[in-house]
Design a protein around this motif. Sequence first.
Motif, PDB file in Angstrom:
ATOM      1  N   UNK A 295      27.293  26.024  -5.593  1.00  0.00           N
ATOM      2  CA  UNK A 295      26.811  24.662  -5.825  1.00  0.00           C
ATOM      3  C   UNK A 295      27.983  23.688  -5.846  1.00  0.00           C
ATOM      4  N   UNK A 296      29.072  24.082  -6.512  1.00  0.00           N
ATOM      5  CA  UNK A 296      30.232  23.203  -6.651  1.00  0.00           C
ATOM      6  C   UNK A 296      30.931  22.953  -5.331  1.00  0.00           C
ATOM      7  N   UNK A 297      30.910  23.938  -4.451  1.00  0.00           N
ATOM      8  CA  UNK A 297      31.618  23.770  -3.180  1.00  0.00           C
ATOM      9  C   UNK A 297      30.901  22.759  -2.278  1.00  0.00           C
ATOM     10  N   UNK A 298      29.612  22.500  -2.606  1.00  0.00           N
ATOM     11  CA  UNK A 298      28.846  21.510  -1.835  1.00  0.00           C
ATOM     12  C   UNK A 298      28.656  20.197  -2.589  1.00  0.00           C
ATOM     13  N   UNK A 299      29.136  20.124  -3.833  1.00  0.00           N
ATOM     14  CA  UNK A 299      28.924  18.934  -4.654  1.00  0.00           C
ATOM     15  C   UNK A 299      30.159  18.046  -4.654  1.00  0.00           C
ATOM     16  N   UNK A 300      29.926  16.762  -4.940  1.00  0.00           N
ATOM     17  CA  UNK A 300      31.044  15.808  -4.919  1.00  0.00           C
ATOM     18  C   UNK A 300      31.773  15.727  -6.255  1.00  0.00           C
ATOM     19  N   UNK A 301      31.116  16.166  -7.350  1.00  0.00           N
ATOM     20  CA  UNK A 301      31.762  16.104  -8.652  1.00  0.00           C
ATOM     21  C   UNK A 301      31.066  17.078  -9.606  1.00  0.00           C
ATOM     22  N   UNK A 302      31.562  17.139 -10.833  1.00  0.00           N
ATOM     23  CA  UNK A 302      31.004  18.084 -11.803  1.00  0.00           C
ATOM     24  C   UNK A 302      29.591  17.691 -12.233  1.00  0.00           C
ATOM     25  N   UNK A 303      29.351  16.418 -12.389  1.00  0.00           N
ATOM     26  CA  UNK A 303      28.030  15.963 -12.824  1.00  0.00           C
ATOM     27  C   UNK A 303      26.967  16.426 -11.844  1.00  0.00           C
ATOM     28  N   UNK A 304      27.227  16.255 -10.555  1.00  0.00           N
ATOM     29  CA  UNK A 304      26.279  16.683  -9.522  1.00  0.00           C
ATOM     30  C   UNK A 304      26.123  18.194  -9.533  1.00  0.00           C
ATOM     31  N   UNK A 305      27.235  18.895  -9.750  1.00  0.00           N
ATOM     32  CA  UNK A 305      27.200  20.364  -9.814  1.00  0.00           C
ATOM     33  C   UNK A 305      26.307  20.842 -10.943  1.00  0.00           C
ATOM     34  N   UNK A 306      26.513  20.300 -12.123  1.00  0.00           N
ATOM     35  CA  UNK A 306      25.746  20.732 -13.296  1.00  0.00           C
ATOM     36  C   UNK A 306      24.258  20.454 -13.105  1.00  0.00           C
TER      37      UNK A 306
END
Length: 473
Positions: A295-306
């Motif tokens: 998920x994190x490798x496709x997200x722009x930041x931590x908030x989006x990841x979480x």
Amino acid sequence: MDVFWNRYLAANFPVDASKRGPKAKSEPKPMFEVLFLDLYVAWLEDPDMCISFARGENFYKVGSRYNKLSISKDIIKIADALLDQGFIDQKLGSESAKKVTRIWPLDPLIAYFSAATFPEFLIDIHQDRECIVLRDGDHELEYQDKKVPFDVIQARTLLQEYNALLKTTHVDISSQEEPVVVSQHYNKKLKRNETRRVSLRHDNKFVRRIFYRGDWTLGGRYHGGWWQQIPSRLRDEILIDDQYTVEVDFSEFHISLAYGLEGHQPPDDPYALSVSIGGLSKEQQRKDVKLVALTAINAKDRKTTFSAFRDQRNRDQRGLPSSQKIKYTNPLIEQLLDNFLQENTPISHYLCADKGVALMALDGEITTQIIEHFTDRKVPILTVHDSYIVESSREQELMDVMQSVTREVVGNHKFKMKQEQLSPNMIQAFANQDKQINAMDGYKSITSSITRTSGYLTRYKAFQKYLKDYPQA
């Protein structure tokens, strides 16, 4: 179609013989033929099926590379003429509500359809369709071939040859009585479950290569082909020209690509951490670490990841008793992510940095070379991004090509591969370990276990007859 046009519609669209100058790109009769065949193909698949029909004039851009048939807003007049004469009915949509009008044939038109005696495989609803697509969100962008930063003509030619090979290949699910798969699908954009209906017919095999965000360096993956749209469990039952198939995919591919780009050999299991987190079982922790990393490798930041991680886990736990549900708080998700980063420091800068689409460009290039290898040999291969389906006799060849191409693109590193279903390679490996196992008997056991429904056999025989009656150039 000629008879129908002349009898019912030609008078509504008279040809002005006195008009001079170049012929219009968009003539009424060819547009009628497109609409007529779209209705026919949908009716063949399901007599109750509707097709979407855009009534907004802005949907039709004559001269666009994505509109090679030059369909103009005048097709609305053709649909209206069919409506007026009782050949079709419609349910009007609303552009403001983003709901497109639906149309379907009525009995007088169905009578025409029922009289057809030619094989459906002669219909090519994708003829001359652009297969190299530049997209930004839901919008397809125009471009000039000479301004594309790679040889787009060569890329297009390869994809045209690949689609031509698929047209002469029978690809089907042998256990399906009807050529359709109905399943539940989660729409991430709308955040809701939907019923997805996927046609297995020949006209749903067309593949395009799509670049994302209006940028030729992002994406470039291959999209299309019904095998990408069905539940993964059913892909085990795909037969290619009635032959047993295997699916091979790269393990932890984007994580491995990131390691390769940094000059490191990918670890055997990047998701197995050396510490225990939040009281999770070892198996559950690995699943959660894998999900948070991907998920994190496709997200722009931590908030989006979480947020994306929690949405997925909430769906996964839906229906479980409260006592069995895990509460994924931000601190717990952060622990999972931070520990992954600590144990995979060479690639830590790839996470929460919107790197996924750039890595997709790499797996798109790898898939291109794999497609090229097999298409040059007239061997059909099906792609699902970083996994590939071929006839089982080609399994080792596929694995060799996957390994050599990744080394060429990323560097001299070994990438792990896996396959879920029992395959000839696995049987041979077992036979090598245990001399009492007969590899040929094992392979026969696999092939004899394939379920072929009467519906599947009817479809396969019809396709074989088509190939015999209409030899391909």
